[in-house]
Design an enzyme around this catalytic site. Sequence first.
Site, PDB file in Angstrom:
ATOM      1  CD  GLU A   1      38.059 -33.355 -35.903  1.00  9.78           C
ATOM      2  OE1 GLU A   1      38.497 -32.340 -35.153  1.00  9.78           O
ATOM      3  OE2 GLU A   1      37.225 -34.245 -35.350  1.00  9.78           O
TER       4      GLU A   1
ATOM      5  CG  ASN B   1      41.072 -32.018 -32.342  1.00  5.59           C
ATOM      6  OD1 ASN B   1      40.260 -30.978 -32.166  1.00  5.59           O
ATOM      7  ND2 ASN B   1      40.766 -33.024 -33.191  1.00  5.59           N
TER       8      ASN B   1
ATOM      9  CG  HIS C   1      37.137 -29.579 -33.419  1.00  3.70           C
ATOM     10  ND1 HIS C   1      36.971 -30.850 -33.275  1.00  3.70           N
ATOM     11  CD2 HIS C   1      36.777 -29.113 -32.510  1.00  3.70           C
ATOM     12  CE1 HIS C   1      36.066 -31.021 -32.265  1.00  3.70           C
ATOM     13  NE2 HIS C   1      36.124 -30.006 -31.658  1.00  3.70           N
TER      14      HIS C   1
ATOM     15  CG  ASP D   1      29.438 -28.432 -35.954  1.00  9.01           C
ATOM     16  OD1 ASP D   1      28.524 -27.908 -35.310  1.00  9.01           O
ATOM     17  OD2 ASP D   1      30.569 -28.349 -35.538  1.00  9.01           O
TER      18      ASP D   1
HETATM   19  P1  PGA Z   1      32.692 -28.693 -25.929  1.00  5.49           P
HETATM   20  O1  PGA Z   1      33.200 -28.733 -27.169  1.00  5.49           O
HETATM   21  O2  PGA Z   1      32.193 -27.136 -25.625  1.00  5.49           O
HETATM   22  O3  PGA Z   1      31.652 -29.909 -25.569  1.00  5.49           O
HETATM   23  O4  PGA Z   1      34.132 -28.852 -24.998  1.00  5.49           O
HETATM   24  C1  PGA Z   1      33.876 -27.868 -27.998  1.00  5.49           C
HETATM   25  C2  PGA Z   1      34.159 -28.265 -29.196  1.00  5.49           C
HETATM   26  O5  PGA Z   1      34.386 -29.477 -29.501  1.00  5.49           O
HETATM   27  O6  PGA Z   1      34.050 -27.635 -30.198  1.00  5.49           O
END
Ligand code: PGA
Length: 242
Positions: free
Chosen positions: A143, A136, A138, A67
């Site tokens: 999302e 959450n 994702h 992404d």
């Molecule tokens: P993070 O993000 O490694 O910074 O916790 C993970 C994500 O949002 O997929």
Amino acid sequence: MNIYTFQNESGFVQTAAGIIASLVNTNPRAKLGLATGSTPVGLYAKLIEMNKEGLVSFKGVTTYNLDEYVGLPDNHSESYRTFMNEKLFKHIDINLAQTFIPNGNAADLEEECRRYDRMLEENGPVDLQLLGIGHNGHIGFNEPGETLHSGTHVTTLQEKTRTANARFFSSIEEVPTHAITMGVASIMKARQIMLLIRGEDKAEIARRALTGPITTECPASLLQCHPNVVVLLDQGAGRYFK
Ligand code: PGA
């Protein structure tokens, strides 16, 4: 799913790096799906170290990132292109021309999504897809919601996601509202998936994703349907998996 919990950071990082290095050593032209965020930073540092020690070479490897934010210039300190260059690519012997990330500044974002999907289709499947998970549930920036997208698409970031990522920006207003992300079907096409989960604040979502019902309300739960997933949890995130 093969789920492993590690009592210390070095075991977690070394195992993740070992999985990638042995794949690349077996197949020097391996295709890797890569992820950003704080979770894989230690893994990338370990891969840099192994590359410098001559234990693995990335010369023939191609990478596809999940992404990218919409509207941040490529050279912005928080763009995922900058993240990947700084945290991994510029320190290893990879050919930068073989590292692909969606262009969040394309004049036509819909066309950019189709272009990225065509590229994944023509060159895929990736041999290993690395994933983190959001609080959450994702994966990439898919999302939770009533529906999910199969292919690459522009997504609106949820407030929870923007708040979580605000720590990298000087204020929440600066966090982009949209991103381009690979879709769940594209992610699920990988031959193997390695999901990394770190921190006590991820223990609950790890439990939901790995043992809860398979639902679009927790996109990572779809990984339960994939035939070849390895999950590495640190001690905090692995509270329910001791
Ligand atoms: P993070 O993000 O490694 O910074 O916790 C993970 C994500 O949002 O997929």
